[in-house]
Each structure stands twice: as structure tokens, then as C-alpha cells.
Enzyme design. Structure first.
Site, mmCIF file in Angstrom:
data_model
loop_
_atom_site.group_PDB
_atom_site.id
_atom_site.type_symbol
_atom_site.label_atom_id
_atom_site.label_comp_id
_atom_site.label_asym_id
_atom_site.label_seq_id
_atom_site.Cartn_x
_atom_site.Cartn_y
_atom_site.Cartn_z
ATOM 1 N N GLU A 1 90.614 25.170 -24.978
ATOM 2 C CA GLU A 1 89.981 25.761 -26.175
ATOM 3 C C GLU A 1 90.981 25.996 -27.304
ATOM 4 O O GLU A 1 90.617 26.023 -28.478
ATOM 5 C CB GLU A 1 89.270 27.073 -25.821
ATOM 6 C CG GLU A 1 90.209 28.158 -25.295
ATOM 7 C CD GLU A 1 89.505 29.444 -24.888
ATOM 8 O OE1 GLU A 1 88.265 29.509 -24.951
ATOM 9 O OE2 GLU A 1 90.210 30.394 -24.496
ATOM 10 N N GLY B 1 89.143 40.741 -19.646
ATOM 11 C CA GLY B 1 88.085 39.849 -19.144
ATOM 12 C C GLY B 1 88.079 39.826 -17.624
ATOM 13 O O GLY B 1 89.127 39.906 -16.991
ATOM 14 N N ILE C 1 92.463 34.382 -15.692
ATOM 15 C CA ILE C 1 92.236 32.960 -15.391
ATOM 16 C C ILE C 1 93.213 32.111 -16.201
ATOM 17 O O ILE C 1 93.508 30.984 -15.826
ATOM 18 C CB ILE C 1 90.787 32.507 -15.695
ATOM 19 C CG1 ILE C 1 90.441 32.624 -17.192
ATOM 20 C CG2 ILE C 1 89.787 33.260 -14.848
ATOM 21 C CD1 ILE C 1 89.165 31.877 -17.581
ATOM 22 N N ASP C 2 93.727 32.656 -17.322
ATOM 23 C CA ASP C 2 94.556 31.857 -18.234
ATOM 24 C C ASP C 2 95.947 31.548 -17.669
ATOM 25 O O ASP C 2 96.607 30.621 -18.146
ATOM 26 C CB ASP C 2 94.733 32.588 -19.577
ATOM 27 C CG ASP C 2 93.403 32.950 -20.217
ATOM 28 O OD1 ASP C 2 92.405 32.279 -19.921
ATOM 29 O OD2 ASP C 2 93.361 33.918 -21.011
ATOM 30 N N GLY D 1 96.927 42.444 -22.496
ATOM 31 C CA GLY D 1 96.462 43.611 -23.259
ATOM 32 C C GLY D 1 96.508 44.861 -22.403
ATOM 33 O O GLY D 1 97.114 45.888 -22.776
ATOM 34 N N MET E 1 88.705 27.175 -20.893
ATOM 35 C CA MET E 1 89.307 28.374 -21.498
ATOM 36 C C MET E 1 90.837 28.343 -21.365
ATOM 37 O O MET E 1 91.408 27.362 -20.905
ATOM 38 C CB MET E 1 88.735 29.622 -20.844
ATOM 39 C CG MET E 1 87.339 29.963 -21.309
ATOM 40 S SD MET E 1 86.790 31.508 -20.555
ATOM 41 C CE MET E 1 85.372 31.889 -21.563
#
Ligand code: F6P
Length: 362
Positions: free
Chosen positions: A236, A13, A140-141, A118, A183
Site C-alpha cells: 500500500e 490495530g 502485521i507490518d 505508537g 498492507m
């Protein structure tokens, strides 16, 4: 004599700061080492199909503040499990040999892989097949093992915090419970930091399953104290005690199939039913990934991008550049595959938040 060559790709992403890393790697590699730099298009998709373009100094000038990635990205293309669609069915092929062949054919001394777990896990497998790689952790996570922080996280937290500030007006004016969904997949870093920065009353994280009755009690208690609104920030990946996460979508041709989302709508129904108050959900969604990077992320991206060029020079392949106590360290890529870095329920920020009356639904 032909010039030494390196390649760059961005995978997974997008997030703010990707271009800042591409710029830093390319400028330093050209200026200090005289490398020729090539950018693969759309992450590993470009490596598998040999789609790349040269990156000259001018190609990366003026991109520091740009969101997204000038190279394009893919969160589906995996050379070891490449999805092929035929007759509405998805099957998977191993295209890793094509990937290795293309990298070697281009004569790359090293491939710089900028991505999340990933992308970096695939990079590690390519390295095991003999491809020299170095990694730059992005997401961003903020959930990559081996690094205290990833670029993109600070920008996402800024965006959510601004969102919460704006939502406060409606919450106060309409005496509502406003539920902001952010998120983060299985990690609660964005919810924790933006929840604290935005003055959330209730913060719900994947790492601390919540009791909906405790959430409702807190909303009602605030009402009795004269606070006729509440702000709930929910990750989320949050779930009730004994319950499951809320799944938004299954992406069949992705190596990470499950997309989370929708927990805020479930909370709206539950909170309205238990409190009799009006509630609304706001899903921050992909706003969190877009736009210009924060100054913190620009600086971090520049530090990481320039450092990996040193790693290439030192032959420190199979590693990514991580951040530990504000210093840069080499972390084996194999570390990333050990699973996401989650929030510790005993995190000092959680303790601080609790000490000023924030609840986590437990
Ligand atoms: O990993 C980044 C991230 O934005 C997660 O926070 C989120 O769960 C996921 O990607 C969304 O993926 P997509 O863009 O495929 O919907």
C-alpha cells in the site's frame, strides 16, 4: 497480605496472536508468581477512563486460537494527545496525569503494553513519568525497530499467500493482470514475503520506487513468452519514482492520521493503458489482520508473553522483548521511537527473488 498486581493492555490495530500473548502473560503471572492480573479495555482509552477488569486463569483459557483481542483496542487513544470532539472540531488534551494516577491507584507493579510503534512509544513516555512498563511488539507490518519479527506478521503473510494462490486461477483463466494490494504502511515486508511465497511476477515495495514502464514491459515480455497472465503484488505504501504514495483516508482524531490505500487501482489504469491488457485490483485489506494465528505466531506470542513476566520479575522496565537471530532480547523502548524498520533493498530475499526473474519495478 494483598496480592501483587500487574496490568495488560493491547493498543493499535489488531492482529492475530494478541490473545495468545494475553493468555501467556496471564497464565504465567498467576501460576508462577501468584499475581493478580488486570486487563485495561480498549488500550490507553481504558487507562485514561479507568476501565479495566480482572483477568483470572479461566478468563484466558480457550483464547489461544481467537483472532483480535479480548480486551479491545484503539489506534486513536493517546494519553499525551487525547482527541476530544466538540461541534465537529477535534482538539487535543494531555490526559497523561489521569493515566498515571489510574495505574498507580490500582497498585500495579507493572503495565504490560502489547502494541506497535505508537503504543510502545506512549509506553516509553509513561515509563519516563514513573510508571513501570514492559512492551511486547505487535504488528502485521513487521516494521518495529529492535526486533527481527513481530507476531501477527506470519499470519498476515499466510492469508495473503492463500489469496494470491486463489487469484492465480482467475489470472490464468482470463489472461489478465491481477494486482494484489497488501498492507504494511511504509514498509514492504508483507508484500515481499507474500509476493515471493505466492510466486508473484512483479513485487512493488515502498522501499524501491517503481518505473511503470518497466512494469508494463515485463507484463508484455511475459505475454511474448507465452505467459498470458501476470501477478503483481503491491504494498500500500509503494510509489512511482518521483511520485507520491496513494492516500486512502485522513483520520483526524488519530495520532497517525494518514491511512494508505488505493495504489492497486492506479496501477490497473496505468497497466491497461500501457499494455492494452485487462487488469483487476484485489485489496486484501483487513482480512490480513483477522482470524486465527498461524502456529508460528502462537509459538512466538507464547515465548514473548512468558518472557515479559520474567522481565517484570527482574525489574527490567522501559524495555520490550524483541527477537534477534531467533533468541529473545531486551530492547529499550526508546529504540522504537527512532522510526519504522524498513526493508533493505539489498535484503537477501530480494536478491533471491531477482535471481529467479521477479522484478521490483526498478
Ligand atoms: O499497522 C497495521 C495496519 O493494518 C497497516 O498495515 C495499515 O496501513 C493500517 O493499520 C490500517 O489502519 P486502519 O485499520 O485504521 O484502517
Amino acid at each position: 497480605m494483598s496480592k501483587r498486581r500487574i496490568g495488560i493492555l493491547t493498543g493499535g490495530g489488531d492482529c492475530a496472536g494478541l490473545n495468545a500473548v494475553i493468555r501467556a502473560v496471564t497464565k504465567k503471572a498467576i501460576l508462577e508468581q501468584g499475581y493478580e492480573v488486570f486487563g485495561y479495555e480498549d488500550g490507553y482509552e481504558g487507562v485514561i477512563h479507568n476501565r479495566y477488569r480482572p483477568l483470572a486463569f479461566d478468563d484466558v483459557s480457550g483464547i489461544l486460537t481467537l483472532g483480535g483481542t479480548i480486551l479491545g483496542t484503539s489506534n486513536k487513544a493517546n494519553p499525551f494527545k487525547y482527541a476530544v470532539k466538540a461541534d465537529g472540531k477535534v482538539t487535543f488534551e494531555d490526559r497523561s496525569r489521569d493515566a498515571v494516577h489510574n495505574i498507580q491507584d490500582l497498585g500495579l507493579e507493572c503495565l504490560v503494553c502489547i502494541g506497535g510503534d505508537g503504543t510502545l512509544t506512549i509506553a516509553n513516555k509513561l515509563c519516563e513519568m514513573g510508571v513501570p512498563v514492559v512492551g511486547v511488539p505487535k504488528t502485521i507490518d513487521n516494521d518495529i525497530r529492535g526486533t527481527d519479527i513481530t507476531f501477527g506478521f506470519d499470519s498476515a503473510v499466510e492469508i495473503v499467500t492463500e489469496g494470491i494462490d486463489r487469484i492465480h486461477s482467475t489470472a490464468q483463466s482470463h489472461h489478465r493482470v491481477m494486482i494484489i494490494e497488501v498492507m504494511g504502511r511504509t514498509a514492504g515486508w508483507i508484500a515481499l514475503h507474500s509476493g515471493v511465497a505466492g510466486g508473484g511476477d512483479i513485487i512493488l515495495l515502498p522501499e524501491i520506487p517503481y518505473d511503470i514502464n518497466k512494469v508494463a514491459e515485463r507484463v508484455l515480455k511475459r505475454g511474448k513468452e507465452g505467459k498470458r497472465f501476470s501477478i503483481i503484488v503491491v504494498a500500500e505504501g509503494a510509489k512511482p519514482i518521483g511520485g507520491e504514495v496513494t492516500v486512502k483516508k485522513i483520520v483526524e482524531d488519530s495520532h497517525e492520521k494518514v491511512r494508505l490505500g488505493g495504489i492497486s487501482f492506479r496501477l490497473v489504469s496505468d497497466v491497461e493503458a500501457l499494455t492494452g491488457l485487462e487488469a483487476r485490483a484485489v485489496v486484501m485489506g483487513h482480512l490480513q489482520r483477522g482470524g486465527t494465528p498461524s502456529s508460528f505466531d502462537r509459538v512466538l506470542a507464547t515465548r514473548l508473553g512468558t518472557r515479559v513476566v520474567d522481565m517484570i520479575e527482574a525489574g527490567q522496565f522501559g524495555h520490550m522483548c524483541g527477537v534477534r537471530c531467533d533468541g529473545l532480547v531486551n530492547v529499550p523502548l526508546s529504540e522504537v521511537a527512532r522510526g519504522p524498520r524498513l526493508v533493505d533493498p539489498a535484503d537477501p530475499l530480494i536478491r533471491s527473488a531477482r535471481s529467479i526473474g521477479v522484478i521490483f519495478g526498478d
